[in-house]
Design a protein around this motif. Structure first.
Motif, mmCIF file in Angstrom:
data_model
loop_
_atom_site.group_PDB
_atom_site.id
_atom_site.type_symbol
_atom_site.label_atom_id
_atom_site.label_comp_id
_atom_site.label_asym_id
_atom_site.label_seq_id
_atom_site.Cartn_x
_atom_site.Cartn_y
_atom_site.Cartn_z
ATOM 1 N N THR A 137 15.226 -26.843 -38.354
ATOM 2 C CA THR A 137 13.824 -26.527 -38.133
ATOM 3 C C THR A 137 13.021 -27.104 -39.300
ATOM 4 O O THR A 137 13.310 -26.819 -40.454
ATOM 5 C CB THR A 137 13.620 -24.999 -38.066
ATOM 6 N N GLN A 189 9.204 -27.808 -41.044
ATOM 7 C CA GLN A 189 7.803 -27.421 -41.101
ATOM 8 C C GLN A 189 7.105 -28.311 -42.116
ATOM 9 O O GLN A 189 7.702 -28.682 -43.128
ATOM 10 C CB GLN A 189 7.660 -25.957 -41.522
ATOM 11 N N GLU A 207 3.381 -25.191 -41.178
ATOM 12 C CA GLU A 207 3.379 -24.965 -39.739
ATOM 13 C C GLU A 207 4.563 -25.702 -39.128
ATOM 14 O O GLU A 207 5.049 -26.684 -39.685
ATOM 15 C CB GLU A 207 2.066 -25.418 -39.108
ATOM 16 N N ASP A 208 5.016 -25.196 -37.992
ATOM 17 C CA ASP A 208 6.138 -25.833 -37.307
ATOM 18 C C ASP A 208 5.800 -27.280 -37.009
ATOM 19 O O ASP A 208 4.719 -27.596 -36.528
ATOM 20 C CB ASP A 208 6.476 -25.092 -36.017
ATOM 21 N N TYR A 254 7.278 -30.572 -47.212
ATOM 22 C CA TYR A 254 7.979 -30.036 -46.048
ATOM 23 C C TYR A 254 8.896 -28.911 -46.491
ATOM 24 O O TYR A 254 9.284 -28.829 -47.655
ATOM 25 C CB TYR A 254 8.852 -31.108 -45.369
#
Length: 137
Positions: free
Chosen positions: A30, A32, A42-43, A78
């Motif tokens: 995941t 971000q 944020e994603d 990130y």
């Protein structure tokens, strides 16, 4: 008799299928990205291709980590997470990532005070996996 054979065949297929699905669960990264100048993420993306996930995990696990508490001059560009392979628990490994000022290397920090500046090659590969873009601007 035919019904019993059909039933056991169907059960066998279901068990094999569920085993494969369980193995695939958690095999993702995941990602971000930071929005604006604040420390708000944020994603951005989920990396689910098995080969890419394995490559990224190998880069991170084989890096020359230093045990040092490092304070960076700016917020991370990130952050990314993936399930930890080294733990018997369902633990998530979390990382903060900076693009170096020269734009050629990535610097990574863990929440357990470990730091690494990746090689140019590893930086380019990891950045491509995490963002889908080339590193050097």
């Amino acid at each position: 008799m035919k019904k019993i054979i059909l039933l056991f065949s169907l059960l066998g297929v279901l068990l094999v299928s569920s085993g494969c699905v369980n193995e695939m669960i958690g095999q993702k990264i995941t990602v971000q990205n930071r929005t604006g100048e604040e420390n708000i993420f944020e994603d951005f993306k989920e990396v689910t291709q098995k080969k890419q996930v394995e490559t990224a995990i190998d880069i991170i696990e084989n890096a020359n980590w230093e045990n040092a508490k490092v304070e960076m001059a700016r917020y991370a560009d990130y952050q990314f997470q993936f399930p930890s392979k080294n733990s018997s628990e369902d633990k998530i490994a979390s990382y903060l990532l900076w693009i170096s000022p020269n734009g050629e290397n990535l610097e990574v920090i863990t929440d357990s005070d470990r730091y690494v500046k990746l090689t140019k090659s590893d930086s380019a590969d990891l950045y491509k996996i995490l963002t889908g873009e080339e590193l050097i601007k």
